[in-house]
Design a protein around this motif. Structure first.
Motif, PDB file in Angstrom:
ATOM      1  N   ARG A  32       0.796  -1.215  -0.034  1.00 57.76           N
ATOM      2  CA  ARG A  32       0.020  -0.063  -0.086  1.00 57.76           C
ATOM      3  C   ARG A  32       0.955   1.245  -0.055  1.00 57.76           C
ATOM      4  O   ARG A  32       1.843   1.409   0.904  1.00 57.76           O
ATOM      5  CB  ARG A  32      -0.891   0.083   1.179  1.00 57.76           C
ATOM      6  CG  ARG A  32      -1.929   1.216   1.362  1.00 57.76           C
ATOM      7  CD  ARG A  32      -2.556   1.351   2.544  1.00 57.76           C
ATOM      8  NE  ARG A  32      -1.789   1.471   3.791  1.00 57.76           N
ATOM      9  CZ  ARG A  32      -2.365   1.690   4.980  1.00 57.76           C
ATOM     10  NH1 ARG A  32      -3.462   1.370   5.111  1.00 57.76           N
ATOM     11  NH2 ARG A  32      -1.558   2.117   5.799  1.00 57.76           N
ATOM     12  N   GLY A  82       0.483   5.131   0.498  1.00 59.85           N
ATOM     13  CA  GLY A  82      -0.052   6.312   1.135  1.00 59.85           C
ATOM     14  C   GLY A  82      -0.790   5.771   2.467  1.00 59.85           C
ATOM     15  O   GLY A  82      -0.289   4.738   3.003  1.00 59.85           O
ATOM     16  N   VAL A 124      -5.287   5.782  -1.337  1.00 60.80           N
ATOM     17  CA  VAL A 124      -4.144   4.917  -1.289  1.00 60.80           C
ATOM     18  C   VAL A 124      -3.818   4.352  -2.551  1.00 60.80           C
ATOM     19  O   VAL A 124      -5.083   4.207  -3.476  1.00 60.80           O
ATOM     20  CB  VAL A 124      -3.799   4.092  -0.301  1.00 60.80           C
ATOM     21  CG1 VAL A 124      -3.818   4.696   1.106  1.00 60.80           C
ATOM     22  CG2 VAL A 124      -5.258   3.314  -0.133  1.00 60.80           C
TER      23      VAL A 124
END
Length: 425
Positions: A139, A141, A163
């Protein structure tokens, strides 16, 4: 209250300057008033009509792939951004420029930093090269934006909650290079090949091995070269294969998980799945490992084709290095649904007594069992308890040299500096 007093002082200075015809008082008053207006209203308007976005070249990749990664900031207003600091959370499994490590242990992550300024109605795009260094569901973000006024008196902060996700599949290696058969102290093989050979699919010759049956000897080639040589055949297809991945890497639970051995076992399981797909097997996957964002063991129902391989690789990519139960319990549950004559491929870095017992039970039910050992060195005394009908392949020793080569590639091939494209509207 202090800011209001500054406004009163600025107004008094301007009035006094006008009455006394003193330009200096007027200038000072105007500057103080300008500073007060800027400091009071900058946090309110700084991030209006300012957009921050990311874009990955694609959402799925393999370990070692290099992707294009774009970051775009668009200041669609008259107010300029004197300075803008961008801090974006970046996963450890991805490598790119402009990142700094923060945190330790399981909480460690990368901080991707960009500092820039923006003119009115200006758009800036940074192009990075991202290298996939580890499998997983990564991921990127959320991000944090900070900016301040031109006088440095006030600052504002804004969060970008959006994200981006990137699924990185495990590495795939040619299965045959990992099929080094473990042998008894006296040199007798512990088993035969994990799949039957198809005599109609001749592929080549190799030196004769004492465990080869006499019918595999090529007598013409033997006479021509002056030494015994055996024929090599392509393996014949089987109806069904179950890949069983053991997530346990230590004898005791308090020892935790050996991440290096677990990653090696995942590589072996992914390579077996790739082989099964290319040879048109119907195959599935079970493991006592915990899947990401789940609390139960992994299980992929049997199937065939590219979509099945994608499902298995996706599960392996999201496998965590922790186990919820013994693999023997998982095999005991899943073996009841096995098709008659199916092959069970056990991938493990640790041979426990429970696993050895369960593999023997599966073999007694009429299924073919193959073991790929992904650990370091000798598999231990329990390997001698495996019956000769169960072949044991030393995949760990075959992958040890490749791990060093992959690590050197990561260290030597750093991503290039980002490319910046500016667009003033």
């Amino acid at each position: 209250m202090i800011s209001d007093l500054w406004v009163i002082a600025a107004v008094v200075a301007i009035i006094a300057g006008l009455l006394a015809s003193q330009a200096l008082l007027i200038v000072v008053g105007v500057l103080v008033l300008l500073i007060w207006i800027t400091g009071k209203h900058w946090p309110r308007y700084a991030f209006r009509r300012l957009t921050y976005s990311r874009r990955l070249e694609r959402r799925r990749a393999f370990i070692g792939d290099v992707l294009d990664y774009h970051i775009t900031v668009d200041n669609d207003k008259l107010l300029p951004m004197i300075w803008l600091d961008i801090s974006d959370t970046f996963p450890l499994g991805l490598q790119t420029g402009g990142t700094f490590r923060r945190g330790v242990g399981a909480e460690a992550e990368l901080d991707h930093r960009i500092t820039t300024s923006l003119l009115p109605y200006q758009r800036v795009t940074w192009r990075y090269r991202v290298r996939c260094r580890a499998r997983g569901y990564h991921r990127i973000g959320p991000a944090r934006l900070r900016s301040g006024d031109m006088f440095g008196l006030t600052s504002a902060e804004n969060s970008v909650t959006s994200v981006e996700y990137l699924l990185v599949y495990p590495r795939i290696v040619d299965l045959r290079r990992m099929m080094t058969l473990w042998e008894r102290p006296l040199g007798a093989s512990r088993g035969r090949k994990f799949v039957q050979d198809d005599p109609s699919r001749f592929v080549g010759l190799r030196d004769y091995h004492p465990t080869d049956p006499l019918k595999r000897i090529d007598w013409k080639a033997t006479a021509r070269h002056g030494k015994l040589e055996s024929r090599i055949f392509e393996p014949a297809a089987t109806r069904y294969m179950l890949i069983a991945l053991n997530a346990r890497t230590g004898d005791a639970a308090w020892q935790g998980s050996n991440r290096r051995l677990f990653e090696r076992a995942v590589t072996v399981a992914a390579s077996v799945a790739d082989y099964a797909s290319r040879e048109d097997y119907s195959f599935g996957l079970v493991s006592n490992a915990i899947a990401s964002y789940s609390s139960k063991w992994m299980s992929v129902p049997p199937g065939s084709g590219n979509l099945q391989l994608e499902s298995v690789l996706e599960s392996l990519a999201m496998a965590g290095p922790f186990w919820v139960t013994e693999l023997s319990s998982v095999l005991r549950t899943e073996s009841d649904s096995l098709v008659s004559g199916a092959t069970v491929v056990l991938v493990t870095a640790l041979l426990s007594r429970a696993v050895v017992t369960e593999t023997e039970e599966i073999r007694r039910r009429g299924h073919h069992v193959v073991v790929f050992y992904a650990g370091d060195g000798d598999p231990g005394p329990l390997a001698h308890l495996l019956p000769p009908e169960i072949p044991l392949f030393m995949a760990g020793s075959s992958l040890a040299g490749l791990e060093e080569m992959w690590r050197d590639d990561w260290l030597e091939d750093e991503p290039a500096a980002p490319t910046i494209a500016e667009d003033t509207q």
